[in-house]
Enzyme design. Structure first.
Site, PDB file in Angstrom:
ATOM      1  N   HIS A 162       0.825  -1.212   0.000  1.00  0.00           N
ATOM      2  CA  HIS A 162       0.000   0.000   0.000  1.00  0.00           C
ATOM      3  C   HIS A 162       0.859   1.262   0.000  1.00  0.00           C
ATOM      4  CE1 HIS A 162      -4.343  -0.756   0.272  1.00  0.00           C
ATOM      5  NE2 HIS A 162      -4.012  -1.929   0.766  1.00  0.00           N
ATOM      6  N   HIS A 176      -6.325  -4.388  10.283  1.00  0.00           N
ATOM      7  CA  HIS A 176      -6.622  -5.728   9.779  1.00  0.00           C
ATOM      8  C   HIS A 176      -5.897  -6.768  10.633  1.00  0.00           C
ATOM      9  CE1 HIS A 176      -6.513  -3.145   6.004  1.00  0.00           C
ATOM     10  NE2 HIS A 176      -7.760  -3.572   6.020  1.00  0.00           N
ATOM     11  N   HIS A 179     -35.223  25.494  34.826  1.00  0.00           N
ATOM     12  CA  HIS A 179     -35.626  24.127  34.516  1.00  0.00           C
ATOM     13  C   HIS A 179     -36.667  23.640  35.523  1.00  0.00           C
ATOM     14  CE1 HIS A 179     -31.983  24.287  32.102  1.00  0.00           C
ATOM     15  NE2 HIS A 179     -32.177  23.058  31.642  1.00  0.00           N
TER      16      HIS A 179
END
Length: 446
Positions: free
Chosen positions: A255, A321, A414
């Protein structure tokens, strides 16, 4: 006990070094210039880096048809066969992800939906090799996920349109195809230009410049992975065939000059014979120069006393891999945790995963397998949630709980949203509501 028959060069870091400042600076300049100057900058960089400046980077349908027609019938048939394998596996992945809705208490409904990303840019490399398979892995997988619009970009090769890659992109379902490479392609898709629409997500492998471009643009767009050089690790016992081991190590070493290839084995004989064959086999390998450089600088052979040691050491490498050449290869499914993809038994090889078998080849490198998997259908989906409360009593009880929980964190606003539901549906009294109601009444009289 661990014994190294071969170690990587002392001057290397196994592909884990940080991006050089020169690459980062070049990439930043390209992105900034394309952001400010659009298509004009794209054209200048394409001419500079690829000697490519056609009247339009986007291929017309007639150009796409011509590229497909220029490919031998066998190549088209093979593309279709591979894409069938990729599509079947991607569809199985998609079917494993389900939307659902549950009633967690009376009248309280919580749900999950998996919504595809709207637009994706797929980068298909083409520097040393025309990587047709990357079109399958990115474009086709995105389409199976349900992405509405996929742009594919790939560079010219030696000043020519890469017909095979274009055919693969078109057959995978790309909505637009541009012959445009490098950082200029990634930047154009990420920021948008006059002729290239801005995407929400970018997928696909590439060289150091492409990887750095994705890194710098991450956040502005989503990306699949921070990719590095290809990696292969083989775990072998004394039953492994050294010729197969050596062949498969070289298959990934070709590669590039910085692709780590590692063998961990319980057999010193297998280790020595594999090393000798890795030195011998490149004599008739067209990519011998790359493979030899990679093996010399990044190759390793490690002998361990037991497979348990091998599994543990392989997890420390956390490679992209991992091939298993042992008597019971499926043991790795139980014993290993850190890998991009496993390839079990000598009848299987990484090249199958790279090119034809159907699983995705865009995988984590540089130890990223410790915390992420590779590209798959799920990467192109946004898992979102929704809530609905239809019961007054349940809403009121949740309101009481919300009030207490929010005030424990000093979030009074809240808390009051919860208080209001408890007041409306169970007549709970709250001082702030009484005060607010008094103010509202006075205001309405004015």
């Amino acid at each position: 006990m661990v014994r190294h028959l071969k170690t990587k060069s002392d001057t290397t870091t196994g592909g884990v070094s940080s991006t050089s400042s020169s690459v980062a600076a070049t990439v930043k300049d390209v992105i900034d210039t394309i952001r400010s100057r659009g298509d004009a900058a794209v054209r200048e960089y394409s001419q500079k880096f690829d000697k490519w400046s056609p009247s339009s980077f986007k291929l017309s349908q007639s150009q796409i048809d011509a590229a497909i027609a220029a490919c031998p019938k066998q190549i088209i048939d093979d593309i279709k066969a591979v894409q069938t394998n990729v599509r079947n596996f991607a569809q199985a992945q998609r079917e494993s992800i389900r939307d659902f809705e549950v009633e967690t208490q009376p009248g309280v409904f919580l749900g999950q939906k998996n919504v595809p990303i709207s637009s994706v840019g797929a980068y298909i490399p083409g520097g040393r090799y025309p990587l047709l398979a990357s079109a399958h892995m990115t474009i086709l997988t995105a389409k199976v996920a349900g992405v509405q619009h996929v742009i594919g970009c790939t560079p010219p090769i030696a000043g020519q349109i890469p017909n095979g890659t274009v055919a693969a992109m078109a057959l995978a379902g790309a909505d637009e195809i541009f012959i445009l490479g490098g950082v200029q392609a990634v930047a154009a898709m990420a920021v948008g230009t006059e002729t290239i629409r801005k995407v929400d997500f970018i997928a696909g492998p590439g060289n150091a410049f492409v990887a750095e471009g994705k890194r710098q643009l991450f956040g502005e767009v989503g990306i699949d992975l921070f990719a590095g050089p290809t990696e292969i690790l083989i775990v072998a016992d004394d039953a492994a065939d050294p010729f197969t081991v050596a062949t498969d190590l070289l298959s990934q070493a070709e590669h590039g000059p910085d692709s780590p290839a590692v063998l961990i084995t319980t057999s010193e004989r297998v280790g020595h014979e594999s090393m000798a064959l890795v030195d011998e086999l490149p004599k008739n390998l067209p990519t011998a120069a790359l493979a030899r450089t990679s093996w010399k600088d990044f190759g390793e052979v490690v002998v361990v006393d037991s497979l348990d040691e091998a599994w543990k050491l392989a997890d420390e490498y956390a490679f992209e891999h991992v091939q298993i050449f042992t008597r019971r290869p499926r043991e790795a499914l139980e014993k290993m945790r850190n890998y991009g993809a496993l390839f079990l038994g000598e009848k299987t090889c990484v090249s199958y995963g790279d090119k034809v078998i159907g699983t995705n080849h865009v995988l984590p490198t540089r130890k990223a397998a410790r915390y992420t998997g590779g590209l798959w259908v799920g990467k192109f989906l946004r898992t979102v949630t929704y809530q609905e409360v239809t019961s007054e009593s349940s809403s009121a009880e949740l309101g009481r709980l919300c009030g207490r929980a929010a005030r424990a964190e000093n979030f009074e606003g809240h808390a009051r949203s919860g208080d209001l539901r408890a007041h409306k549906y169970l007549n709970d009294e709250y001082g702030w509501i009484a005060e607010s109601s008094s103010v509202e009444m006075k205001s309405s009289r004015l």
